[in-house]
Design a protein around this motif. Structure first.
Motif, PDB file in Angstrom:
ATOM      1  N   ALA A 150     -41.025  86.917  59.850  1.00 29.82           N
ATOM      2  CA  ALA A 150     -40.009  86.329  60.723  1.00 29.82           C
ATOM      3  C   ALA A 150     -38.619  86.832  60.353  1.00 29.82           C
ATOM      4  N   SER A 151     -38.348  86.937  59.052  1.00 31.45           N
ATOM      5  CA  SER A 151     -37.045  87.419  58.600  1.00 31.45           C
ATOM      6  C   SER A 151     -36.823  88.865  59.012  1.00 31.45           C
ATOM      7  N   GLU A 152     -37.870  89.651  58.961  1.00 31.68           N
ATOM      8  CA  GLU A 152     -37.745  91.059  59.363  1.00 31.68           C
ATOM      9  C   GLU A 152     -37.405  91.177  60.846  1.00 31.68           C
ATOM     10  N   VAL A 153     -38.056  90.343  61.673  1.00 32.63           N
ATOM     11  CA  VAL A 153     -37.759  90.346  63.108  1.00 32.63           C
ATOM     12  C   VAL A 153     -36.297  89.972  63.335  1.00 32.63           C
ATOM     13  N   SER A 154     -35.821  88.913  62.665  1.00 28.03           N
ATOM     14  CA  SER A 154     -34.452  88.444  62.830  1.00 28.03           C
ATOM     15  C   SER A 154     -33.451  89.500  62.366  1.00 28.03           C
ATOM     16  N   LEU A 155     -33.722  90.108  61.219  1.00 29.06           N
ATOM     17  CA  LEU A 155     -32.820  91.128  60.685  1.00 29.06           C
ATOM     18  C   LEU A 155     -32.766  92.342  61.602  1.00 29.06           C
ATOM     19  N   THR A 156     -33.908  92.760  62.121  1.00 29.23           N
ATOM     20  CA  THR A 156     -33.950  93.917  63.018  1.00 29.23           C
ATOM     21  C   THR A 156     -33.131  93.648  64.270  1.00 29.23           C
ATOM     22  N   ARG A 157     -33.242  92.448  64.828  1.00 30.48           N
ATOM     23  CA  ARG A 157     -32.448  92.092  66.017  1.00 30.48           C
ATOM     24  C   ARG A 157     -30.945  92.171  65.702  1.00 30.48           C
ATOM     25  N   ARG A 158     -30.565  91.608  64.553  1.00 28.84           N
ATOM     26  CA  ARG A 158     -29.143  91.584  64.197  1.00 28.84           C
ATOM     27  C   ARG A 158     -28.603  93.002  64.029  1.00 28.84           C
ATOM     28  N   LEU A 159     -29.359  93.868  63.368  1.00 31.57           N
ATOM     29  CA  LEU A 159     -28.922  95.242  63.165  1.00 31.57           C
ATOM     30  C   LEU A 159     -28.817  95.991  64.493  1.00 31.57           C
ATOM     31  N   ASN A 160     -29.791  95.773  65.364  1.00 32.21           N
ATOM     32  CA  ASN A 160     -29.762  96.439  66.674  1.00 32.21           C
ATOM     33  C   ASN A 160     -28.548  96.000  67.496  1.00 32.21           C
ATOM     34  N   ARG A 161     -28.232  94.701  67.425  1.00 30.77           N
ATOM     35  CA  ARG A 161     -27.083  94.205  68.172  1.00 30.77           C
ATOM     36  C   ARG A 161     -25.774  94.788  67.652  1.00 30.77           C
ATOM     37  N   SER A 162     -25.743  95.130  66.359  1.00 37.94           N
ATOM     38  CA  SER A 162     -24.535  95.701  65.774  1.00 37.94           C
ATOM     39  C   SER A 162     -24.381  97.180  66.103  1.00 37.94           C
ATOM     40  N   GLY A 163     -25.405  97.772  66.735  1.00 41.30           N
ATOM     41  CA  GLY A 163     -25.360  99.178  67.081  1.00 41.30           C
ATOM     42  C   GLY A 163     -25.963 100.086  66.031  1.00 41.30           C
ATOM     43  N   ALA A 164     -26.455  99.518  64.935  1.00 44.83           N
ATOM     44  CA  ALA A 164     -27.059 100.314  63.870  1.00 44.83           C
ATOM     45  C   ALA A 164     -28.490 100.689  64.232  1.00 44.83           C
ATOM     46  N   ASP A 165     -28.991 101.720  63.595  1.00 46.12           N
ATOM     47  CA  ASP A 165     -30.394 102.092  63.724  1.00 46.12           C
ATOM     48  C   ASP A 165     -31.171 101.242  62.730  1.00 46.12           C
ATOM     49  N   ALA A 166     -31.767 100.146  63.221  1.00 49.47           N
ATOM     50  CA  ALA A 166     -32.402  99.178  62.331  1.00 49.47           C
ATOM     51  C   ALA A 166     -33.477  99.818  61.475  1.00 49.47           C
ATOM     52  N   ARG A 167     -34.273 100.697  62.053  1.00 48.82           N
ATOM     53  CA  ARG A 167     -35.355 101.322  61.303  1.00 48.82           C
ATOM     54  C   ARG A 167     -34.809 102.152  60.137  1.00 48.82           C
ATOM     55  N   GLN A 168     -33.729 102.890  60.387  1.00 50.25           N
ATOM     56  CA  GLN A 168     -33.160 103.718  59.343  1.00 50.25           C
ATOM     57  C   GLN A 168     -32.487 102.873  58.265  1.00 50.25           C
ATOM     58  N   VAL A 169     -31.784 101.819  58.694  1.00 45.72           N
ATOM     59  CA  VAL A 169     -31.136 100.933  57.719  1.00 45.72           C
ATOM     60  C   VAL A 169     -32.170 100.301  56.797  1.00 45.72           C
ATOM     61  N   LEU A 170     -33.271  99.833  57.356  1.00 45.88           N
ATOM     62  CA  LEU A 170     -34.317  99.208  56.555  1.00 45.88           C
ATOM     63  C   LEU A 170     -34.962 100.228  55.620  1.00 45.88           C
ATOM     64  N   ALA A 171     -35.185 101.444  56.116  1.00 46.10           N
ATOM     65  CA  ALA A 171     -35.789 102.481  55.278  1.00 46.10           C
ATOM     66  C   ALA A 171     -34.861 102.832  54.117  1.00 46.10           C
ATOM     67  N   ASP A 172     -33.568 102.964  54.382  1.00 45.50           N
ATOM     68  CA  ASP A 172     -32.607 103.273  53.320  1.00 45.50           C
ATOM     69  C   ASP A 172     -32.537 102.148  52.294  1.00 45.50           C
ATOM     70  N   THR A 173     -32.572 100.909  52.785  1.00 45.43           N
ATOM     71  CA  THR A 173     -32.514  99.758  51.884  1.00 45.43           C
ATOM     72  C   THR A 173     -33.735  99.702  50.984  1.00 45.43           C
ATOM     73  N   MET A 174     -34.912  99.956  51.552  1.00 45.18           N
ATOM     74  CA  MET A 174     -36.133  99.943  50.747  1.00 45.18           C
ATOM     75  C   MET A 174     -36.119 101.054  49.689  1.00 45.18           C
ATOM     76  N   GLU A 175     -35.518 102.174  50.037  1.00 47.11           N
ATOM     77  CA  GLU A 175     -35.415 103.271  49.070  1.00 47.11           C
ATOM     78  C   GLU A 175     -34.518 102.874  47.904  1.00 47.11           C
ATOM     79  N   ARG A 176     -33.385 102.237  48.205  1.00 43.58           N
ATOM     80  CA  ARG A 176     -32.488 101.788  47.135  1.00 43.58           C
ATOM     81  C   ARG A 176     -33.137 100.684  46.307  1.00 43.58           C
TER      82      ARG A 176
END
Length: 222
Positions: A150-176
């Motif tokens: 559920a948190s992943e769905v909510s976070l993805t929506r928020r990132l998409n609304r901000s204009g960010a590429d949610a998939r890339q942001v999540l991938a970069d975060t997981m790498e860090r």
């Protein structure tokens, strides 16, 4: 749609669909009115506030959980079926977990589920407060297990609304996150088979069966 042709059930179904698609932040009377082809004032005629709308939608989804026939099903099978049904329902409606932490949720639908759960654990052999504790233990486990997706769905929506590429942001975060975990040997080994923060496959079934094993052992020891 004029207010005299709208019904509370229509409003609640439309609100649930909107919540599923847009989350809590996307639910407002204007958006709901557009979905229903009605003015927001027509909705207020039936349901006065967003809080009440979330409560009603949050209660209606509990009717999706099938309650086993306790006269024809052993307690452990019934407990597993109810927990699995609840988990599936929460996965379909990821906004509910967020709502549970910020809205007052109650109603006939959840009461129906809770009553059946208490009856189940009383049938198993738990008495008094223990039946309530057993039901609460499983409930909290299932709710917690559904919060990750559920948190992943909510976070993805928020990132998409901000204009960010949610998939890339999540991938970069997981790498860090993986880099931060690298100095720790048990985490480093785990990262070889699953992503950081991801539960291993079968974790929900493992946890549920472990809880029910504990219940069974507790009852057998009497």
């Amino acid at each position: 749609m004029p207010r005299n042709t709208l019904t509370p059930d229509q409003i609640i179904r439309a609100a649930t669909d909107l919540l599923d698609e847009e989350g809590l932040d996307g639910l407002n009377m204007r958006s709901l009115g557009n979905r229903l082809g009605s003015a927001a004032t027509a909705i207020y005629w039936h349901i006065k506030t967003k809080d009440e709308l979330v409560r009603l939608a949050g209660d209606a989804i509990w009717d999706e959980v099938t309650l086993p026939d306790l006269s024809a099903t052993g307690w452990r099978t019934a407990a597993a079926d109810m927990a699995t049904g609840m988990h599936a329902m929460l996965t379909r409606h990821p906004w509910y977990g967020q709502a549970a932490g910020s809205y007052l949720l109650y109603g006939a639908g959840k009461s129906r589920f809770d009553d059946h759960s208490l009856a189940l654990y009383e049938q198993a052999g738990f008495t008094g407060a223990e039946a309530d504790q057993a039901a609460a233990t499983v409930f909290v486990f299932v709710l917690g297990s559904a919060l990750g997706p559920a948190s992943e769905v909510s976070l993805t929506r928020r990132l998409n609304r901000s204009g960010a590429d949610a998939r890339q942001v999540l991938a970069d975060t997981m790498e860090r996150a993986a880099e931060a975990a690298a100095p720790f040997p048990h985490l480093r080994k785990r990262l070889g088979t699953t992503g950081y923060g991801d539960a291993p496959g079968g974790s929900f079934a493992f946890g549920l069966q472990s809880i029910l094993d504990g219940f069974e052992a507790r009852l057998a020891g009497r």
